[in-house]
Design a protein around this motif. Sequence first.
Motif, short mmCIF file in Angstrom:
data_model
loop_
_atom_site.label_atom_id
_atom_site.label_comp_id
_atom_site.label_asym_id
_atom_site.label_seq_id
_atom_site.Cartn_x
_atom_site.Cartn_y
_atom_site.Cartn_z
N SER A 97 -67.15 -40.96 -16.25
CA SER A 97 -67.84 -40.90 -15.02
C SER A 97 -67.99 -39.71 -13.95
O SER A 97 -68.76 -39.15 -13.38
N ALA A 98 -66.96 -38.82 -14.08
CA ALA A 98 -66.67 -37.54 -13.60
C ALA A 98 -67.77 -36.64 -14.27
O ALA A 98 -68.45 -35.82 -13.23
N ASP A 99 -67.93 -36.67 -15.33
CA ASP A 99 -69.02 -35.94 -16.34
C ASP A 99 -70.37 -36.23 -15.53
O ASP A 99 -71.35 -35.47 -15.26
N VAL A 100 -70.59 -37.74 -15.47
CA VAL A 100 -72.03 -38.19 -15.07
C VAL A 100 -72.11 -37.51 -13.76
O VAL A 100 -73.29 -37.18 -13.20
N GLU A 154 -61.47 -45.37 -15.03
CA GLU A 154 -61.23 -44.64 -16.35
C GLU A 154 -59.87 -43.80 -15.86
O GLU A 154 -59.53 -43.12 -16.98
N GLY A 155 -59.52 -43.60 -14.72
CA GLY A 155 -58.35 -42.46 -14.34
C GLY A 155 -59.04 -41.20 -13.90
O GLY A 155 -57.99 -40.30 -13.98
N VAL A 156 -60.34 -40.93 -14.10
CA VAL A 156 -60.95 -39.43 -13.72
C VAL A 156 -61.30 -39.37 -12.20
O VAL A 156 -61.39 -38.26 -11.95
N LEU A 157 -61.44 -40.41 -11.67
CA LEU A 157 -61.55 -40.15 -10.08
C LEU A 157 -60.53 -41.04 -9.25
O LEU A 157 -60.12 -41.98 -9.79
N ARG A 158 -60.09 -40.46 -8.18
CA ARG A 158 -59.14 -40.80 -7.40
C ARG A 158 -59.51 -42.38 -6.56
O ARG A 158 -60.80 -42.66 -6.44
N ASN A 416 -60.43 -36.89 3.84
CA ASN A 416 -59.84 -37.10 2.66
C ASN A 416 -60.86 -36.21 1.56
O ASN A 416 -60.26 -35.58 0.71
N LEU A 417 -62.15 -36.56 1.41
CA LEU A 417 -62.96 -35.85 0.62
C LEU A 417 -62.95 -34.14 0.83
O LEU A 417 -62.81 -33.61 -0.37
N VAL A 418 -62.98 -33.92 2.12
CA VAL A 418 -62.80 -32.43 2.32
C VAL A 418 -61.49 -31.92 1.73
O VAL A 418 -61.63 -30.86 1.32
N ALA A 419 -60.70 -32.61 1.85
CA ALA A 419 -59.45 -32.20 1.47
C ALA A 419 -59.05 -32.01 -0.18
O ALA A 419 -58.83 -30.91 -0.39
N VAL A 420 -59.11 -33.37 -0.70
CA VAL A 420 -58.85 -33.45 -2.12
C VAL A 420 -59.91 -33.66 -3.11
O VAL A 420 -59.75 -33.66 -4.14
N GLY A 421 -61.25 -33.73 -2.59
CA GLY A 421 -62.23 -34.21 -3.41
C GLY A 421 -61.85 -35.43 -4.14
O GLY A 421 -61.18 -36.27 -3.57
N LEU A 422 -62.71 -35.93 -5.00
CA LEU A 422 -62.66 -37.14 -5.76
C LEU A 422 -61.87 -37.11 -7.32
O LEU A 422 -61.52 -38.30 -7.84
N ARG A 423 -61.85 -36.00 -7.79
CA ARG A 423 -61.33 -35.89 -9.22
C ARG A 423 -59.69 -36.08 -9.16
O ARG A 423 -59.20 -35.79 -8.19
N THR A 424 -59.08 -36.51 -10.22
CA THR A 424 -57.70 -36.93 -10.19
C THR A 424 -57.10 -35.74 -10.57
O THR A 424 -55.82 -35.63 -9.92
N GLN A 425 -57.76 -34.89 -11.47
CA GLN A 425 -57.02 -33.53 -11.67
C GLN A 425 -58.17 -32.58 -11.56
O GLN A 425 -59.13 -32.58 -11.63
#
Length: 429
Positions: A97-100, A154-158, A416-425
């Motif tokens: 989903s992060a790739d998409v 999937e564990g790729v987005l928080r 929260n999005l401004v601070a850490v974005g959405l990706r888990t890593q």
Amino acid sequence: MTSNSKDSAADSAPEVPSAAGVVNRHERVLDEAARQLNQKGVLLTSLAEIAAKLGVTRGAMYHYVADREDLVFQCYRRAAEIIARHLREAERVGGSSADVLVDFISRMVDPAEPEIAARAEIAMMNQTQRDTIQGLYDALAARLAHLLETGQREGVLRACDIEVNARVILSLVTWAPLARPWTHAVGPMGAERLRAAVMATVLEGFSTSRQLPDFRPLDLSKLAPQVVSAFDRDAALEAKREALLRAASRAFNRKGIDSTSLEEIAAQLGTTKRTFHHHIGSKQEVVSACYERAFRIFLFIKDRMLEYSGTRMEALAASMDALARAYPNEDLTPLSPLVGHAALSPEGQAKFAVRSDQLGDAYHELIRQGISEGSIRDVDVHARALMLPGLLSWLVKDDVPSDPLQQQHIAREIANLVAVGLRTQRSDQ
């Protein structure tokens, strides 16, 4: 008849455009219309000027659009269709989903793609058209929300509020290509620089920490309408003027400056156009006063941000939270700079540019300080700061909940999005 005479007759016959040619010219009409709508707004977008730029007669334009309202409707519908196509193509390529999400954003900010009309003046259309456009965007938001939900599994987005963040992403990717004219102070924004800024804003955030920001919300109570004594004539007049500007700002945000008359706003307040003329002046003076009021709010928040006792990352998050609370707040409702300022006089536009630079300089300096202290990542300061208004642009529309607690929740999600974005890593780890 000889073959030469046949050729001559064919040459003199009027050209009948092919179906493909008609479709292509229709697309060119909507391309040019989208550019003009984004730059000038509805009122200043001229069918005659579009025709002249395309090298056709104004009469030929009516093969493609019935009138200006139909032109706006077609541009907004086409914008939603282009966004849906980009998302569909990104999903077809596949991956996580992060790739998409990365592929979708890349397609949205690709300068080779058609410019899409920002949904700034949707309220000027008739109810059927508004419902159609709103339905298309609601469907897009639902598809993006599903993508975010899948990414969480999937564990790729928080973990986040998928519905809120879907609308924030949709707001940002439609704003970003329009940000180029706002770069007068820093020079042209190249396509790759713009793409990187949008990508990092959505996925990575600003913070060097992966923890959600723990900040104290800025106190906006001093901006709220104050109770004044009926015996204080000057204060009562100023309160009346403020109420008129608040109502005008809300109407301009929702319907667009060009498409909203003072008579409409006055009718909503149960008063007359003469009241606006008495307390403020002409429509252009009302617009100028609304922008002055908006910048008073923005500069107040900027000052509280700079005074914030804490890390610069916390101060930035608190500022975005405050702005996100201000827009839908019925007592505040600043006029959004994204609405378009072509309605201002040359003097008003010059003042607008000065105030915009003043705000921009403050945010640039705050980000640099955060980089120096280690709370903010080493980022492209100007490009990333330019993305911040795009996270908020959807908040001036009617699809934001009126419940104050829900508005606070939305504001916190944006911070929260401004601070850490959405990706888990992070991509660099």
